[in-house]
Design a protein around this motif. Structure first.
Motif, PDB file in Angstrom:
ATOM      1  N   ALA A 421      41.380 140.619 131.367  1.00  0.00           N
ATOM      2  CA  ALA A 421      42.087 139.498 130.731  1.00  0.00           C
ATOM      3  C   ALA A 421      41.329 138.198 130.944  1.00  0.00           C
ATOM      4  N   LEU A 422      40.794 138.017 132.148  1.00  0.00           N
ATOM      5  CA  LEU A 422      40.010 136.814 132.448  1.00  0.00           C
ATOM      6  C   LEU A 422      38.802 136.717 131.517  1.00  0.00           C
ATOM      7  N   ASP A 423      38.074 137.807 131.367  1.00  0.00           N
ATOM      8  CA  ASP A 423      36.899 137.802 130.490  1.00  0.00           C
ATOM      9  C   ASP A 423      37.280 137.526 129.042  1.00  0.00           C
ATOM     10  N   ALA A 424      38.395 138.088 128.594  1.00  0.00           N
ATOM     11  CA  ALA A 424      38.812 137.894 127.199  1.00  0.00           C
ATOM     12  C   ALA A 424      39.137 136.422 126.941  1.00  0.00           C
ATOM     13  N   HIS A 425      39.873 135.813 127.849  1.00  0.00           N
ATOM     14  CA  HIS A 425      40.209 134.393 127.669  1.00  0.00           C
ATOM     15  C   HIS A 425      38.955 133.526 127.689  1.00  0.00           C
ATOM     16  N   ARG A 426      38.045 133.812 128.607  1.00  0.00           N
ATOM     17  CA  ARG A 426      36.839 132.981 128.704  1.00  0.00           C
ATOM     18  C   ARG A 426      35.943 133.165 127.485  1.00  0.00           C
ATOM     19  N   GLU A 427      35.922 134.352 126.937  1.00  0.00           N
ATOM     20  CA  GLU A 427      35.116 134.568 125.733  1.00  0.00           C
ATOM     21  C   GLU A 427      35.703 133.802 124.546  1.00  0.00           C
ATOM     22  N   THR A 428      37.031 133.784 124.448  1.00  0.00           N
ATOM     23  CA  THR A 428      37.693 133.007 123.390  1.00  0.00           C
ATOM     24  C   THR A 428      37.331 131.533 123.505  1.00  0.00           C
ATOM     25  N   VAL A 429      37.413 130.997 124.708  1.00  0.00           N
ATOM     26  CA  VAL A 429      37.114 129.585 124.929  1.00  0.00           C
ATOM     27  C   VAL A 429      35.659 129.287 124.589  1.00  0.00           C
ATOM     28  N   ALA A 430      34.755 130.109 125.085  1.00  0.00           N
ATOM     29  CA  ALA A 430      33.331 129.867 124.840  1.00  0.00           C
ATOM     30  C   ALA A 430      33.001 129.920 123.359  1.00  0.00           C
ATOM     31  N   HIS A 431      33.610 130.861 122.665  1.00  0.00           N
ATOM     32  CA  HIS A 431      33.362 130.992 121.222  1.00  0.00           C
ATOM     33  C   HIS A 431      33.791 129.730 120.488  1.00  0.00           C
ATOM     34  N   GLU A 432      34.977 129.232 120.768  1.00  0.00           N
ATOM     35  CA  GLU A 432      35.462 128.032 120.079  1.00  0.00           C
ATOM     36  C   GLU A 432      34.660 126.792 120.481  1.00  0.00           C
ATOM     37  N   PHE A 433      34.276 126.737 121.739  1.00  0.00           N
ATOM     38  CA  PHE A 433      33.478 125.599 122.182  1.00  0.00           C
ATOM     39  C   PHE A 433      32.122 125.584 121.484  1.00  0.00           C
ATOM     40  N   ASP A 434      31.506 126.750 121.374  1.00  0.00           N
ATOM     41  CA  ASP A 434      30.196 126.824 120.727  1.00  0.00           C
ATOM     42  C   ASP A 434      30.279 126.467 119.245  1.00  0.00           C
ATOM     43  N   ILE A 435      31.387 126.842 118.596  1.00  0.00           N
ATOM     44  CA  ILE A 435      31.554 126.473 117.187  1.00  0.00           C
ATOM     45  C   ILE A 435      31.589 124.955 117.040  1.00  0.00           C
ATOM     46  N   LEU A 436      32.322 124.302 117.922  1.00  0.00           N
ATOM     47  CA  LEU A 436      32.501 122.859 117.798  1.00  0.00           C
ATOM     48  C   LEU A 436      31.305 122.079 118.306  1.00  0.00           C
ATOM     49  N   LEU A 437      30.728 122.515 119.416  1.00  0.00           N
ATOM     50  CA  LEU A 437      29.772 121.662 120.102  1.00  0.00           C
ATOM     51  C   LEU A 437      28.528 122.410 120.559  1.00  0.00           C
ATOM     52  N   GLY A 438      28.380 123.627 120.121  1.00  0.00           N
ATOM     53  CA  GLY A 438      27.322 124.442 120.690  1.00  0.00           C
ATOM     54  C   GLY A 438      25.946 124.217 120.137  1.00  0.00           C
ATOM     55  N   GLY A 439      25.811 123.306 119.121  1.00  0.00           N
ATOM     56  CA  GLY A 439      24.499 123.078 118.522  1.00  0.00           C
ATOM     57  C   GLY A 439      23.560 122.366 119.459  1.00  0.00           C
ATOM     58  N   ALA A 440      22.309 122.315 119.041  1.00  0.00           N
ATOM     59  CA  ALA A 440      21.319 121.585 119.833  1.00  0.00           C
ATOM     60  C   ALA A 440      21.597 120.104 119.765  1.00  0.00           C
ATOM     61  N   PRO A 441      21.213 119.361 120.779  1.00  0.00           N
ATOM     62  CA  PRO A 441      21.424 117.918 120.735  1.00  0.00           C
ATOM     63  C   PRO A 441      20.793 117.316 119.501  1.00  0.00           C
ATOM     64  N   GLY A 442      21.533 116.441 118.866  1.00  0.00           N
ATOM     65  CA  GLY A 442      21.037 115.815 117.649  1.00  0.00           C
ATOM     66  C   GLY A 442      21.343 116.591 116.416  1.00  0.00           C
ATOM     67  N   GLY A 443      21.831 117.826 116.568  1.00  0.00           N
ATOM     68  CA  GLY A 443      22.166 118.616 115.391  1.00  0.00           C
ATOM     69  C   GLY A 443      20.938 119.231 114.779  1.00  0.00           C
ATOM     70  N   GLY A 444      21.113 120.315 114.056  1.00  0.00           N
ATOM     71  CA  GLY A 444      20.006 120.960 113.373  1.00  0.00           C
ATOM     72  C   GLY A 444      19.721 120.288 112.066  1.00  0.00           C
ATOM     73  N   CYS A 445      18.601 120.638 111.474  1.00  0.00           N
ATOM     74  CA  CYS A 445      18.211 120.013 110.213  1.00  0.00           C
ATOM     75  C   CYS A 445      18.613 120.850 109.028  1.00  0.00           C
TER      76      CYS A 445
END
Length: 929
Positions: A421-445
């Motif tokens: 359960a711990l792994d499932a919750h953390r994977e959900t969080v990481a996935h959503e975080f990466d969607i919102l903010l997971g890009g490289a600094p400055g954004g891709g081209c």
């Protein structure tokens, strides 16, 4: 692995082996006893445990316990420490044995911190006043110190072994009054610096009873190198000159937590004026993406270094991937980006913020619910880790008995189920975080040239990409190389501009956008270069960049609208933009939520409400425009949505104006707005003015003056230009007696005028206008009365020949006022154009609705033509063909207006449509139009 028993009681429990299923291992009936912290407290404070009243340790219970402890002779600092031990022991029991909610636990810890800080302030002020006298401002009033809780303390979500992040601010410089002998005067700055040390000694110093809370002052202005306490003026200057992006996230959750007296008398609310503009910008602020990425990367790097020599440290429920911090960052980013324009997002607790961003459409409801569930789970795990030894740690324990205990207290049958359960919750969080903010600094081209050497100057990069651009666009970019605004940009902003040009060039090569779009984008960006947030938004959101280019390439009017209201482009980032249509009820509810949020912070002044209305209206117009250009809506649907938006804006504006009217004499106005013309017929276009008549029905002796003032205020709210633009131009020329009549009239007088009672009666052209009139908003009792008046007017018996002559004469008058020159066909005013259809429909309604009820509804020209044919007033096919022609003419006019072009087409292209309309005129009015 050798482990100790689950508890320290006489009952021996066999040690757990890694291969033993914890579900098969008997756990003690009182789960709290496994906590080594609980064991210590029960041994050390056995005689004091009963001092804390039974049940949840709410503030009243804590005060009772504190009074008992001090009554037994304990000094206040020692009593606070013992109280803390007793409260934490109680929370372990409530959480692990009785299933207390996360909110119950965090509220109790927060209230303990507030109580302790308030008592510490009292002690400090009493001691320092004896030595130096009270600190005074320039008016001789006592200067106030505010203890500001940051982070989880500010959000009322402290964890059970948390430290407290504090910032001390005092409201005024000056000096103390001196002691009773008038001596030992010191500056307020020195006084409050001493107070901070005194408060720390009361709360943070370690004694035989431990601490109340560990105290961290690192978030104060200038960090550990800054003064312990700063004046409000110095804080404001710091925010303006030195405040960094990451500090905005820190101050997002700030709250004055002590002294209690300053909170009760609301004097601490003065802090809002400094904090709110710093945290929440008036425009959509996408610059914070890079700042938060940098901060998160630093936290991850620090966690990785700590874990390098100890692999167990990589399993941190707060700082590791998918941990609590990533949930907090996700929601805080959306709050800071949007909170300036959407005050309803301004809230401190993470779970509440998640619900608000979902309600605002910034996150799918399912995602918000999943993150909320993960947050609740991870915080409960965090608490259990800390319950074990009362340590400020977030690392999953490595001892099997501790893991088994955590699993059991969370209701899992064994460790494996818990860890899954711990792994499932953390994977959900990481996935959503990466969607919102997971890009490289400055954004891709996302385009050609994106891998250019980042160390080169931005101007060199602009010159480097010009060779691959179309000639006109390249010439525009060449001008930027010497443009003062471009040269004045910070380097990171200039690099964003380069990447946008590169991406646009790539899309031009691929044929995804046209060159006109690129040129208009350049014209749009140029005056906005100082507002770097727009560059950040487009760089962070390639989908917004592309959709913006398509809109700009489609027509001129959208480009001009975007120049006037650039902030609306963020609407292009919405997930449901193309799937939804305007929802009036939701629009009004959102506005009321925002006004409520502004009222809570004292920001609901008239100017702010005017701007709030304008931002909301502009955003909805732009949403409709985007759907229109993408072909999601028909011309009729566009008009329906714009008309519904106008109705909603009128309702909200009238409510807010009445609430702020100084001489209002009742809760709700006995008042109504009647819409005419395009508003009445629900055929509004972009930028249409509103034809309106205001009426009231109120027996108050001052009613005429009250409603006249109300209507003047209402018109001003609708028309006045603020920094956010205006709402509508208002035309009241259709009121009784036109521009020479009263601005607002009683409904009885309006009814008499329209029905021809008395010497002052309506003209035929006013009856024509009545065919498209409708009740827009107002007192419910006036709506059926208006409908009766309208029906009486349009169904009145008339001389049809005389009516036809009057309407024909009126048509000629309109044609003379709008002559069509040249060979082109004007879709509105040429013979066979839209105006002819409108005049025919008005004739049919006024001449025949008395005997044909089907024509009485305000249904629009197309539906009324179809009904007129159905009841036999027009030969078969004539009404339908004219309706089809009108629909096509309206679409041509709509496209022309979007491109700011004359609504004209070639005579040959218009021949079939014009013939259908002229046939309609002949059959209805007996001669050629």
């Amino acid at each position: 692995m050798t482990v100790s028993p689950l508890d320290g009681s006489a009952a021996s429990v066999s040690p757990l082996s890694p291969n033993v299923n914890p579900a098969d291992t008997p756990l003690p009936p009182r789960l709290a006893e496994h906590s080594r912290f609980v064991q210590r407290v029960r041994r050390r404070y056995e005689n004091e445990l009963a001092c804390l009243p039974p049940g949840p340790p709410v503030k009243a219970a804590m005060n009772t316990c504190l009074a008992t402890l001090t009554g037994r002779g304990l000094p206040m600092p020692a009593a606070l420490r013992v109280l803390r031990q007793l409260v934490m022991e109680r929370l372990v029991v409530l959480d692990c044995e009785e299933g207390a909610s996360l909110q119950d636990i965090t509220r109790a810890v927060t209230e303990l911190a507030e109580l302790a800080l308030d008592q510490a302030c009292r002690l400090a002020f009493a001691d320092l006043d004896d030595l130096h006298g009270a600190p005074l401002d320039e008016n001789g009033q006592r200067a106030q110190l505010w203890v500001i809780g940051m982070g989880k303390l500010g959000a009322r979500e402290l964890n059970v072994s948390s430290d407290i992040d504090l910032i001390y601010v005092y409201d005024a410089d000056g000096e103390t009054a001196g002691n009773t002998a008038g001596r030992n005067r010191i500056s307020n700055h020195e006084y409050f610096g001493k107070a901070v040390k005194h408060i720390y000694n009361t709360v943070g110093e370690t004694t035989e009873h431990g601490q109340v809370f560990r105290v961290d002052l690192a978030l104060r202005p200038n960090g550990n190198s800054g003064p312990a306490a700063v004046s409000l003026g110095a804080l404001e200057e710091y925010f303006l000159v030195q405040g960094r992006e990451w500090e905005r996230f820190a101050w997002l959750k700030s709250r004055v937590v002590a002294p209690a007296a300053c909170i009760a008398d609301k004097s601490a609310s003065a802090l809002r004026g400094a904090v709110l503009p710093f945290v929440f910008r008036k425009y959509l602020d996408y610059n914070v993406f890079d700042s938060l990425r940098t901060l998160h990367r630093q936290i991850r790097d620090h966690a990785s270094k700590r874990a390098a020599g100890n692999p167990g440290r990589a399993n941190d429920v707060k700082l590791s991937r998918g941990g609590i911090r990533e949930i907090e960052f996700t929601v805080q980013l959306l709050q800071v980006v949007r909170g300036g324009q959407f005050p309803e997002l301004r809230t401190r607790p993470t779970l509440d913020a998640l619900q608000r961003v979902a309600k605002a459409g910034l996150m799918p409801r399912a995602t918000a619910d999943a993150l909320a569930a993960a947050y609740d789970f991870l915080r409960k795990v965090e608490h259990r880790i800390q319950y074990l030894d009362d340590q400020q740690t977030h690392l999953i324990p490595t001892r099997d008995d501790d893991l088994a205990w955590i699993a059991a207290t969370l209701g899992f049958p064994d460790m494996c189920a818990f860890l899954c359960a711990l792994d499932a919750h953390r994977e959900t969080v990481a996935h959503e975080f990466d969607i919102l903010l997971g890009g490289a600094p400055g954004g891709g081209c996302n385009g050609k040239g994106c891998n250019k050497n980042g160390s080169r100057g931005a101007v060199e990069d602009l010159q480097g990409v010009m060779a691959g651009l179309p000639e006109a666009f390249a010439a525009k970019v060449a001008q930027w190389c010497e443009h003062p605004r471009v040269l004045a940009l910070r380097e990171d902003a200039r690099l964003r501009l380069v990447r946008l040009v590169q991406r646009t060039g790539a899309w031009l090569d691929e044929g995804r956008v046209n060159e006109q779009a690129a040129l208009r984008l350049a014209d749009w960006i140029e005056p906005l270069l100082r507002r770097e947030s727009y560059l950040a938004l487009l760089q962070e959101r390639p989908s917004v960049h592309e959709r913006l280019l398509r809109i700009l390439g489609a027509a001129k009017w959208p480009a001009r609208y975007l120049l006037k209201h650039p902030g609306v482009i963020d609407e292009l980032a919405g997930r449901q933009l193309m799937e939804e249509r305007f929802d009036a009820a939701q629009f009004e509810a959102d506005l009321e939520d925002r006004r409520t949020a502004l009222r809570r912070t004292g920001e609901d002044d008239e100017e702010e409400l005017l701007n709030l209305l304008r931002r909301a209206h502009h955003a909805e117009v732009f949403r409709t425009l985007a759907r229109d250009i993408e072909g999601v809506l028909t011309v009729e649907q566009v008009a329906d949505d714009l008309s519904a938006l106008a109705d909603a804006v009128l309702r909200v504006t009238a409510r807010w104006c009445w609430a702020r009217l100084k001489n209002r004499h009742r809760e709700e106005p006995a008042f109504a707005i009647i819409g005419y013309g395009k508003l009445g017929g629900k055929e509004l276009g972009y930028g249409s003015d509103l034809d309106i008549v205001f009426v009231y029905e109120d027996e108050d002796e001052n009613a005429s003056e009250i409603y006249a003032a109300f209507v003047r205020k209402l018109i001003n709210w609708l028309q006045v230009k603020t920094g956010e633009g205006d709402l509508f131009e208002i035309d009241t020329a259709l009121r009784p007696n036109g521009n020479s009549g009263l601005l607002v009239t009683s409904f009885t007088a309006y009814e008499n005028y329209q029905r021809g009672r008395g010497s002052n009666t309506a003209w035929t052209w006013e009856h024509q206008a009545m065919t498209r009139a409708r009740f827009v908003m107002g007192m419910a009792g006036l709506e059926p009365r208006f409908d009766d008046v309208r029906e009486a007017v349009i169904t009145a018996e008339r001389d049809r020949t005389a009516l036809a002559q009057e309407i024909t004469a009126m048509r000629e008058k309109v044609r003379s006022a709008h002559p069509v020159r040249g060979e082109q066909f004007d879709v509105k005013h040429s013979p066979g154009g839209m105006v002819d259809v409108e005049f025919v429909v008005q004739y049919l309604v006024l001449a025949h609705s008395g005997e044909h009820p089907e024509l009485r509804g305000n249904l629009g020209n197309i539906a009324l033509l179809q009904r007129a044919e159905a009841v036999g007033l027009l030969p078969k096919g004539v009404g339908q063909e004219a309706a089809d022609a009108y629909r096509e003419l309206r679409a041509i006019q709509h496209r022309a207006r979007l491109d700011e072009a004359p609504p004209q087409i070639g005579a040959d292209a218009a021949a079939g449509m014009a013939a259908a309309v002229q046939a309609l005129w002949r059959h209805a009015l007996g001669k050629t139009a």
